[in-house]
Design an enzyme around this catalytic site. Structure first.
Site, PDB file in Angstrom:
ATOM      1  N   TYR A  88      22.430  -3.586 -16.427  1.00 17.50           N
ATOM      2  CA  TYR A  88      22.914  -2.311 -16.972  1.00 17.50           C
ATOM      3  C   TYR A  88      21.808  -1.261 -17.039  1.00 17.50           C
ATOM      4  O   TYR A  88      20.653  -1.540 -16.816  1.00 17.50           O
ATOM      5  CB  TYR A  88      23.632  -2.477 -18.292  1.00 17.50           C
ATOM      6  N   GLU A  89      22.223  -0.030 -17.308  1.00 16.99           N
ATOM      7  CA  GLU A  89      21.351   1.155 -17.253  1.00 16.99           C
ATOM      8  C   GLU A  89      20.730   1.331 -15.867  1.00 16.99           C
ATOM      9  O   GLU A  89      19.594   1.793 -15.730  1.00 16.99           O
ATOM     10  CB  GLU A  89      20.249   1.069 -18.320  1.00 16.99           C
ATOM     11  N   GLY A  90      21.488   1.026 -14.836  1.00 16.20           N
ATOM     12  CA  GLY A  90      21.001   1.126 -13.467  1.00 16.20           C
ATOM     13  C   GLY A  90      20.421  -0.193 -13.039  1.00 16.20           C
ATOM     14  O   GLY A  90      19.392  -0.632 -13.564  1.00 16.20           O
TER      15      GLY A  90
END
Length: 590
Positions: A441-443
């Site tokens: 997550y978050e890229g």
């Protein structure tokens, strides 16, 4: 599960001795009036108590119980609500927030240490708080004065939380595909309609309001990512006097059943004509949202360090007590039937690897925090500009390398426990499950690697990279003992590989994607080499003051340079092999 104790001695070493943060703060007027060494130490001491005594004891029970969804209502595990109420009374959500809106205004160099404690104690609990901090940052940077005055004080206080609503079922990394719509209203507000998924803390029972930052498209939006705008959408509408009004037209449709971070509610959020407010300019929402995303990327990177630290503490404690077989050189506990497994070389290899990566990550996180503080508070324009460049360059490295090595450390921690590491009661398997999401997550880390190599190195002709390399080489040349020469060789390798990639990527567009992950790892190991050279220089100079602590630093530095830094050799070989072998199969041959 082994109790978590914040590594305060090491945190003070990094903050005060390696980076001399108090001297930096004293020359930055905005920080000089707020924080000094004593203030920082007091905050770290209190944070250690809060995380170790209040939050960490809820980690395993929260994992067992998980967040629960019932007809749109989400409840957090037993004890979370009471712990959160105590937590916000300490002002922890607003630790580095804008003092103009009741934040504490502490430097990022200090905040990264606190976030590590928080993630080490309980990653699920941490997420409710860190998402709020990131949302506050975006609102403070881009919203108008009325929105800032209305929403920031209760968010910094912790009475209201924040969420980040980007992803849709068909639009993850490629946000240009999103379908959530924003319809302008006569009163200047907007009606937001659409569905978002994977929304951390989108619904919960900890706070009286949740402030959603939602990406959506206006009717006249251009196609793709350039047509995205950012909106503030409260769960409960706010009256003119700041009191809470009616429930907004949004709801939680379900929560995900996940591999880890089970006590963190990961929500499907439905916006059904919900009232929203534009943040920043129309069609420029991605730039505004990236203010929050970059904060969260560093924060999630620190999740990797925190989980690794907790796993390391548990593994060391177990290895000291677990008796199995005799040491290869003969009995070390002759009065017992076997020796502690910490005497076995392979166990020591794993423990030292965990220790070297975790402590190297802690120092690098502080260095990134230093750049963020300089970018925000430095008086000299050139110093501020250079810090901004370095912070942008290093954010994807921090997010991806912290979490990749964090998983490696947690897996090794589980391995030290042998069969017990696979059993839930010992806690190690939870660290593995919890840290795994941090690579996604978050890229995703693959996207971080593409961002680093494609946008931060190749796109600007290596200018930011040269700035980083120059700083590292300047240190190496001024501190030739004990690891200056090794550091110079490592930085030279990074620079040469970067030049090779910049030359080859212009003629073969597959080279960037083929090399990006290995390149990020190469960068990470070189960055850690710089951190370990800095720590070793301090430890060598002060060895007589505390032989146990500084001696351990020097021994761990030796392990890093001799056993971990050589990984850069194979990474270089893989990068220089090029992209052709990735396309030796047709799609149908896979």
């Amino acid at each position: 599960m082994t109790p978590y104790n914040a590594p305060l001695r090491d945190m003070r070493f990094v903050l005060h001795e390696v980076f001399d943060a108090p001297s930096l703060w004293s020359r930055l007027p905005a920080l000089a009036e707020r924080v000094d060494a004593d203030t920082a130490n007091a905050i770290l001491e209190e944070a250690a108590k809060v995380t170790g005594q209040l939050i960490a004891p809820l980690n395993r029970s929260g994992d067992e119980q998980g967040a629960q969804w019932n007809d749109g209502i989400v409840t957090t595990p037993s004890g979370f609500k009471e712990a959160y109420a105590t937590y916000i009374r300490g002002g922890w959500v607003g630790l580095s927030g804008n003092p103009e809106f009741d934040g504490m205004g502490m430097p990022k160099m200090l905040a990264v240490q606190f976030e590590e404690m928080l993630y080490a104690a309980n990653s699920s609990f941490a997420l409710y708080s860190t998402l709020s901090s990131g949302a506050c940052l975006a609102i403070d940077a881009h919203a108008n004065a009325d929105l800032r005055a209305t929403y920031l004080p209760p968010m910094y206080e912790g009475r209201w939380a924040g969420s980040m609503c980007l992803t849709e079922p068909h639009a993850g990394t490629d946000l240009g595909l999103l379908r959530t719509r924003a319809e302008p209203q006569a009163d200047g507000r907007y009606r937001i309609s659409g569905t978002k998924i994977f929304i951390t803390g989108g619904e919960q029972d900890l706070t009286e309001n949740i402030i959603h930052l939602v990406l959506a498209k206006l009717p006249d939006a251009p196609a793709g990512a350039k047509g995205i705008s950012l909106f503030l959408v409260p769960k409960v509408l706010v009256n003119a006097d700041g009191s809470l009004g009616a429930r907004n037209a949004l709801s939680c449709g379900s929560i995900e059943h996940k591999m880890g971070i089970k006590a963190s509610a990961t929500c499907v959020m439905n916006f059904d004509g919900a009232t929203g407010y534009l943040i920043g300019e129309a069609h420029k929402g991605m730039a505004a949202m990236f203010t929050m995303m970059n904060y969260e990327r560093l924060s999630i990177g620190i999740q990797g360090i925190g989980c690794a630290e907790a796993s390391t503490q548990a593994a060391i404690g177990y290895a000291r007590e677990r008796l199995q077989s005799r040491a290869p050189t003969g009995p070390t506990a002759p009065d017992k039937g076997a020796d502690p497994i910490i005497r076995h070389p392979d166990v020591r290899r794993m423990l030292l690897g965990m220790k070297a990566l975790t402590e190297g990550g802690r120092a690098f996180a502080c260095y990134v925090g230093q750049q963020l503080d300089l970018a925000k508070y430095a008086q000299d324009p050139e110093e501020r500009k250079n810090a901004q460049v370095l912070a942008a360059l290093l954010t994807p490295v921090a997010k991806a390398f912290f979490t990749d090595t964090g998983l490696e450390s947690c897996v090794n921690g589980q391995q030290v426990f042998g069969g017990h590491g696979y059993i839930r009661e010992w806690g190690q398997e939870q660290y593995v499950r919890d840290v795994r999401i941090a690579q996604i997550y978050e890229g995703t880390n693959g996207i971080q690697a593409l961002d680093l190599l494609g946008r931060k190195v190749i796109a600007d002709g290596g200018a930011a990279l040269r700035l980083f390399c120059t700083q590292a080489l300047d240190f190496a040349q001024g501190h030739t003992a004990p690891y200056g020469k090794a550091l110079m060789a490592a930085v030279t390798r990074l620079r040469d590989v970067s030049d090779w990639l910049m030359d080859n990527a212009t003629t073969n567009h597959n080279e960037t994607g083929a090399a990006s992950v290995e390149y990020l790892h190469l960068f990470g190991y070189v960055a850690y080499a710089w951190m370990w050279a800095r720590m070793a220089a301090v430890a060598e100079a002060r060895l007589s003051e505390d032989p146990a602590f500084y001696g351990a630093k020097l021994a761990t530095a030796a392990f890093y340079f001799q056993r971990l830094l050589p990984r850069t050799l194979s990474l270089e070989a893989g990068i220089r092999a090029g992209s052709d072998t990735l396309f030796g199969l047709t799609d149908d041959q896979f």
